[in-house]
Design a protein around this motif. Structure first.
Motif, short mmCIF file in Angstrom:
data_model
loop_
_atom_site.label_atom_id
_atom_site.label_comp_id
_atom_site.label_asym_id
_atom_site.label_seq_id
_atom_site.Cartn_x
_atom_site.Cartn_y
_atom_site.Cartn_z
N ALA A 86 0.84 -1.20 0.00
CA ALA A 86 0.00 0.00 0.00
C ALA A 86 0.87 1.25 0.00
O ALA A 86 2.10 1.18 -0.03
N GLY A 87 0.21 2.41 0.04
CA GLY A 87 0.87 3.69 -0.12
C GLY A 87 1.57 4.20 1.13
O GLY A 87 1.10 4.02 2.25
N HIS A 88 2.68 4.87 0.92
CA HIS A 88 3.44 5.52 1.99
C HIS A 88 4.30 6.61 1.36
O HIS A 88 4.89 6.39 0.30
N PRO A 89 4.40 7.83 1.94
CA PRO A 89 3.91 8.24 3.27
C PRO A 89 2.47 8.73 3.30
O PRO A 89 1.95 9.05 4.36
N LEU A 145 3.03 16.72 6.13
CA LEU A 145 4.37 16.37 5.66
C LEU A 145 5.09 17.59 5.07
O LEU A 145 6.31 17.72 5.19
N ALA A 146 4.34 18.49 4.46
CA ALA A 146 4.95 19.64 3.78
C ALA A 146 5.34 20.76 4.74
O ALA A 146 6.27 21.52 4.46
N GLY A 148 6.62 20.66 7.78
CA GLY A 148 7.72 20.43 8.71
C GLY A 148 7.29 19.95 10.08
O GLY A 148 8.08 19.96 11.02
N ALA A 149 6.05 19.48 10.21
CA ALA A 149 5.60 18.92 11.49
C ALA A 149 6.40 17.67 11.80
O ALA A 149 6.77 16.92 10.90
N ASP A 150 6.71 17.46 13.09
CA ASP A 150 7.44 16.24 13.45
C ASP A 150 6.47 15.07 13.54
O ASP A 150 5.25 15.23 13.48
N ILE A 151 7.02 13.86 13.70
CA ILE A 151 6.19 12.66 13.61
C ILE A 151 5.17 12.59 14.75
O ILE A 151 4.06 12.08 14.56
N VAL A 152 5.50 13.09 15.92
CA VAL A 152 4.55 13.08 17.02
C VAL A 152 3.37 14.00 16.71
O VAL A 152 2.20 13.65 16.93
N GLU A 153 3.65 15.18 16.17
CA GLU A 153 2.57 16.09 15.80
C GLU A 153 1.70 15.49 14.70
O GLU A 153 0.46 15.56 14.77
N VAL A 306 13.43 16.52 10.16
CA VAL A 306 12.28 16.93 9.34
C VAL A 306 12.77 17.77 8.18
O VAL A 306 13.83 18.39 8.22
N VAL A 307 11.98 17.77 7.12
CA VAL A 307 12.25 18.59 5.94
C VAL A 307 11.19 19.69 5.87
O VAL A 307 10.00 19.41 6.02
N ARG A 308 11.65 20.91 5.65
CA ARG A 308 10.71 22.00 5.41
C ARG A 308 10.66 22.24 3.91
O ARG A 308 11.68 22.54 3.28
N LEU A 309 9.49 22.07 3.33
CA LEU A 309 9.36 22.21 1.89
C LEU A 309 9.36 23.69 1.49
O LEU A 309 8.49 24.45 1.89
#
Length: 409
Positions: A86-89, A145-146, A148-153, A306-309
């Motif tokens: 299936a799809g990710h992310p 994802l775009a 820059g939120a971290d994984i917990v957020e 994290v990446v900031r787009l």
């Protein structure tokens, strides 16, 4: 010692091999007895390898089950189990249909039945039963994802928009017992945040979720915003959890591999959560600062940046980290820096990360590009491809965050 680049490959290969989940799953299942039916549900980037190990350890004891993993991660059939990709992310229709299959397999269970739940990172996207339209969930995920939120957020929001996250899958399986073996890809091993905690009581609150939505100015429908105000389960009495594998073990394995080659390793941190390009610049600057050391040295860090787009290029956090480091070590002939995702995939690319040296910036300049421009467009993948600095491992079968190493000699 080989060349610096050969040493780097040895280190990341040995470190990833050390955190493969096979033996960890067998240890978690050793001595366990399951009185009724056993239904296996494996979810995440490491799901196939975890399921294969469980099937081997339990023999014919598993009655039925499903493996849900990322595209390209199924390595062959496992007798008695259905494998789905299936799809990710960002979740897709296959994420939704696979979750429906898992929910159907775990309906109407008896109290002495067991759901053997094997969980690894990536499950938030791969295993999804949305409480909002699928297209809206995909859009909200993309927004998170775009920005820059971290994984917990990100997972704090995901839990409240899903029928299987934040402990809700455990509720669905009741009255059966859930025996969960979890491979951690979250800094600090917070089990309710790993893949958004399908079988774990949620430690986050509605106030936390609303704060994330406000912080990043998320575009939400009225239904989605209302779901953020509905509290998630705070107990899961039918669940036993075994956490195995972590970025801490990954960094320790990298340090051992460095010592094997004659480097003096130093683990800077195993809980890095900064912006990828900023972390890379710091690691590269450290390599330059220590360049005159009489002893071969290795500086190691682990975590999940994290990446900031800011552009529309192609890449991932490990590639951005490595490319940012390349600017700092430009011209040096005694240093390399690499950054790798332990699962073998970095962002929406086929690369695991990047391995740069003192000539990377020059090779990029010869192609008419600068590191600053590339990072501004988030196009590290194409830049590192053109300079010959991508790391491509293919899916590894594990997922315990990322690690980066600066080697100096």
């Amino acid at each position: 010692m080989g060349t610096l680049r050969e040493d780097a490959k040895y280190i990341y290969t040995r470190a990833i091999e050390a955190v493969l989940p096979d033996e960890a799953v067998r240890r978690a299942l050793a001595g366990q007895s399951f009185p009724g039916r056993v239904i296996l549900v494996a979810v995440g980037k490491a799901a196939w390898r975890m399921a294969s190990a469980a099937a081997s350890a339990l023999g014919g004891r598993i009655d039925t089950g499903i493996v849900i993993t990322k595209y390209g991660h199924v390595q062959g059939p496992i007798p008695g189990l259905v494998c789905r990709e299936a799809g990710h992310p960002v979740p897709d229709d296959n994420s939704f249909s696979a979750a429906r299959e898992a929910l159907a397999l775990t309906e109407d269970l008896a109290p002495d039945d067991t759901v053997l739940f094997l969980l690894s990172g990536g499950g938030s996207a791969l295993f999804e039963s949305p409480l909002v339209p699928g297209a809206e969930l995909q859009d909200i995920t993309a927004q998170l994802l775009a920005c820059g939120a971290d994984i917990v957020e990100i997972n704090t929001i995901r839990k409240r928009l899903s029928a299987v996250k934040g402990g809700r899958f455990a509720q669905h399986c009741a009255p059966a017992h859930v025996f969960a073996v979890i491979l951690s890809d979250i800094v600090g091993d917070a089990v309710d945040m790993i893949a958004s905690g399908p079988v774990s009581p949620d430690s986050s609150t509605c106030a936390d979720a609303l704060a994330v939505a406000e912080k990043y100015a998320l575009r939400l429908s009225g239904t989605a915003r209302e779901l953020l105000t509905q509290e998630t389960p705070k107990a899961a009495d039918n669940v036993t959890v075994r956490v195995t594998g972590s970025v801490r073990e990954l960094c320790a394995a990298a340090a051992k591999a460095c010592r094997d080659l004659g480097y003096a390793p130093e683990i800077l941190t195993d809980c890095e959560q900064g912006v990828a390009r900023e972390v890379g610049a710091r690691l590269g600057a450290l390599a330059r600062e220590k360049a005159s050391s009489d002893t071969p040295r290795a500086f190691i860090l682990g975590g999940e940046t994290v990446v900031r787009l800011t552009g529309n290029g192609k890449g991932g956090r490990n590639q951005e980290l490595a490319l940012a480091a390349a600017a700092e070590i430009a011209g040096m002939d005694n240093a390399v820096v690499f950054s790798v995702g332990s699962d073998g995939t970095d962002g929406p690319t086929d690369a695991a990360g990047g391995l740069v040296d003192g000539g990377t910036a020059g090779r990029l300049a010869a192609a008419g590009r600068t590191i600053a421009d590339v990072l501004g467009n988030n196009d590290a993948y194409h830049a590192l491809r053109d300079t010959g600095d991508l790391i491509i491992t293919g899916p590894t079968g594990t997922n315990v965050n990322d690690f980066a190493v600066a080697l100096i000699r």
